[in-house]
Each structure stands twice: as C-alpha cells, then as structure tokens.
Design a protein around this motif. Structure first.
Motif, PDB file in Angstrom:
ATOM      1  N   GLU A  13      30.647  26.907  24.094  1.00  0.00           N
ATOM      2  CA  GLU A  13      29.663  27.711  24.806  1.00  0.00           C
ATOM      3  C   GLU A  13      29.828  29.161  24.368  1.00  0.00           C
ATOM      4  O   GLU A  13      30.950  29.629  24.181  1.00  0.00           O
ATOM      5  N   HIS A  21      34.993  25.392  27.484  1.00  0.00           N
ATOM      6  CA  HIS A  21      33.858  24.802  28.194  1.00  0.00           C
ATOM      7  C   HIS A  21      34.095  23.310  28.390  1.00  0.00           C
ATOM      8  O   HIS A  21      34.580  22.614  27.493  1.00  0.00           O
ATOM      9  N   TRP A  40      25.683  34.415  28.292  1.00  0.00           N
ATOM     10  CA  TRP A  40      26.158  33.092  27.900  1.00  0.00           C
ATOM     11  C   TRP A  40      25.005  32.241  27.374  1.00  0.00           C
ATOM     12  O   TRP A  40      23.834  32.509  27.644  1.00  0.00           O
ATOM     13  N   HIS A  73      38.491  30.511  30.482  1.00  0.00           N
ATOM     14  CA  HIS A  73      37.055  30.296  30.304  1.00  0.00           C
ATOM     15  C   HIS A  73      36.233  30.830  31.485  1.00  0.00           C
ATOM     16  O   HIS A  73      36.241  32.020  31.747  1.00  0.00           O
ATOM     17  N   SER A  74      35.541  29.943  32.200  1.00  0.00           N
ATOM     18  CA  SER A  74      34.627  30.362  33.264  1.00  0.00           C
ATOM     19  C   SER A  74      35.351  30.872  34.500  1.00  0.00           C
ATOM     20  O   SER A  74      34.701  31.327  35.447  1.00  0.00           O
ATOM     21  N   TYR A 110      29.883  33.083  24.926  1.00  0.00           N
ATOM     22  CA  TYR A 110      29.967  34.226  25.821  1.00  0.00           C
ATOM     23  C   TYR A 110      29.757  35.465  24.964  1.00  0.00           C
ATOM     24  O   TYR A 110      30.355  35.584  23.888  1.00  0.00           O
ATOM     25  N   GLU A 167      24.492  27.876  26.053  1.00  0.00           N
ATOM     26  CA  GLU A 167      25.041  26.563  25.703  1.00  0.00           C
ATOM     27  C   GLU A 167      24.236  25.994  24.538  1.00  0.00           C
ATOM     28  O   GLU A 167      23.173  25.424  24.735  1.00  0.00           O
ATOM     29  N   ARG A 226      39.206  33.040  26.651  1.00  0.00           N
ATOM     30  CA  ARG A 226      37.822  32.626  26.794  1.00  0.00           C
ATOM     31  C   ARG A 226      37.502  31.150  26.580  1.00  0.00           C
ATOM     32  O   ARG A 226      36.744  30.559  27.353  1.00  0.00           O
TER      33      ARG A 226
END
Length: 245
Positions: A152, A198, A120, A100-101, A154, A122, A195
């Motif tokens: 979330e 979140h 991105w 992910h992040s 991307y 949310e 990916r």
C-alpha cells in the motif's frame, strides 16, 4: 551474557477474522507472523483488541520491555484509559514500535501530538525503502534498500513531528515518497515507526522487514537503571550554609 527482552505484540486481530485474503496470508494472525521473525532472546506475549483491557493490563505492561503495535480498522475502539496506561509506560522507559497503519492509533497520535495523517493508495505497487542512516543499529545487516514487490502506498506530507532520526525513506512505483522509518524519544522511552505491513500483502514474511523489526526491538529495549526522582527535594546533596531542611 545475552539478556532476554520481554516483548508484547499488540494486534487488532480483526482483518484476519473478516477478510478471507488476510486470513489466508496470516492464518494465525499478523501478531504471530511478526513473532516468528523475532530473535530467540525475545520472550513474547500476545495481546489483541478483544481481550479484557485489550490484553494490556498493568501486569502485562509492567513486565514489557518493548511493545509492538499493529492496528487499522478499529483505532477508535481502543479505550482511552488503556492508551494513557501505555503512554505512562513509554515515558517510564518501555520501548514502542508502531507498525504500518498504527500511525493513526490513539497511542501514536498522543505521543506525537499531531494528526499523523498522510496520503494513501491501494494499488499493489512496488515500494523501495532506502536506508538514509546507514550507521543506525536498526539497519544492521540491511543493504542499501529493501524492495517490496507489492505494498500500500503512503505519501507525504506525513503530519508527524520532526523525527529524532530518519532511518528510511520510501519511494513508490506511482512516484510518491514517504518518511518510512522514524525514531523518537518520549521521556525515557524509545519509539520507532516503521511503515510497511499492509494486511493484504505478505510483508511480515519478508526477511529484511523481519530483520529491521528484530533490530528495532533490541534498539528500543529500555536501559536498566533507576527511574529519575521528581518533585520537592528538601535535602541537598551538599550542605547549604544557614539552611535547615
């Protein structure tokens, strides 16, 4: 014979302490939820940002076959010395799975050589991760796609090098798409970026997400062989007429 894989899961472990929703979803930390989905053949070690040396000592990394990385709000707090230490181990053959992040982590950007930036949003929208490489071992046991009811977003463009292999492409309810499962090789090490994940959604409890991570751990585990030798090689394999080392 089944070979044990030594896995280290690295997590910032900050959201769980500061955000009540995340603490409710992952009371023992995102790292523990990820570990709960790994197969029994994995011997798991945990490391978090606030540990000494971020939990990634030379000893820990030297016995790690695959390192999983989840970070978000404190990328800049990771010491450059530790990043270089992790990079060396990847080049030597340790697998790395970036979640992910973690796309914006120092270690991923260092290994990619690009900004790794993206769009991105949310909005709690649906994500559908399409399998675009159905013969890849990372998607063993996965259907045509994975559907997550809330995640979330991307979106492209994702500023990464061309992947060695593209395994997933995501579509989001708002219309964006994203290269959400990418493999790379750096030195002797295999890298997989995945990916979803979140912190305010229960993504790491999803059976398919857990299956992908488990498959990726097995795929990224290092090959057992001697490390290559480099530098001056004065003694030839075959005799060279007129040459004395």
């Amino acid at each position: 014979m089944t070979t044990t894989i030594n896995v280290t899961i690295w997590n910032e472990f900050r959201h769980e302490k500061s955000n009540p929703k995340v603490a409710e979803l992952y009371p023992d930390g995102i790292h523990k939820a990820i570990a709960d989905g790994l197969p029994e053949l994995c011997n798991v070690t945990y490391a978090v940002l606030d540990d000494a040396e971020h939990g990634l000592t030379e000893e820990v990394l030297n016995r790690t076959d695959v390192l999983l990385w989840w970070g978000h709000m404190a990328h800049d707090e990771v010491q450059d010395e530790i990043v270089e230490r992790v990079q060396r181990r990847v080049l030597q053959g340790m697998g790395l799975i970036v979640l992910h992040s973690g796309h914006f982590s120092k270690i991923f950007k260092k290994l990619m050589g690009t900004s790794c930036d993206l769009k991105w949003r949310e909005a709690g929208e649906k994500e559908r991760l399409w399998v675009v490489n159905p013969g890849h071992p990372i998607v063993e046991g996965i259907g045509p796609y994975i559907e997550l009811p809330e995640e979330e977003m991307y979106g492209e463009h994702f500023d990464i090098p061309q992947p060695d292999e593209l395994v997933f492409v995501s579509w989001f309810e708002g219309g964006e798409v994203f290269r959400s499962g990418c493999t790379y090789t750096r030195g002797a090490g295999k890298i997989f970026y995945f990916r979803p994940g979140h912190e305010t959604f229960p993504t790491y409890y999803n059976a398919d997400v857990r299956k992908v991570i488990s498959n990726a751990v097995k795929w990224a585990a290092p090959v057992k062989r001697e490390n290559p030798s480099y530098g001056h090689a004065p003694v030839p394999l075959e005799p060279i007429e007129g040459y004395t080392p």
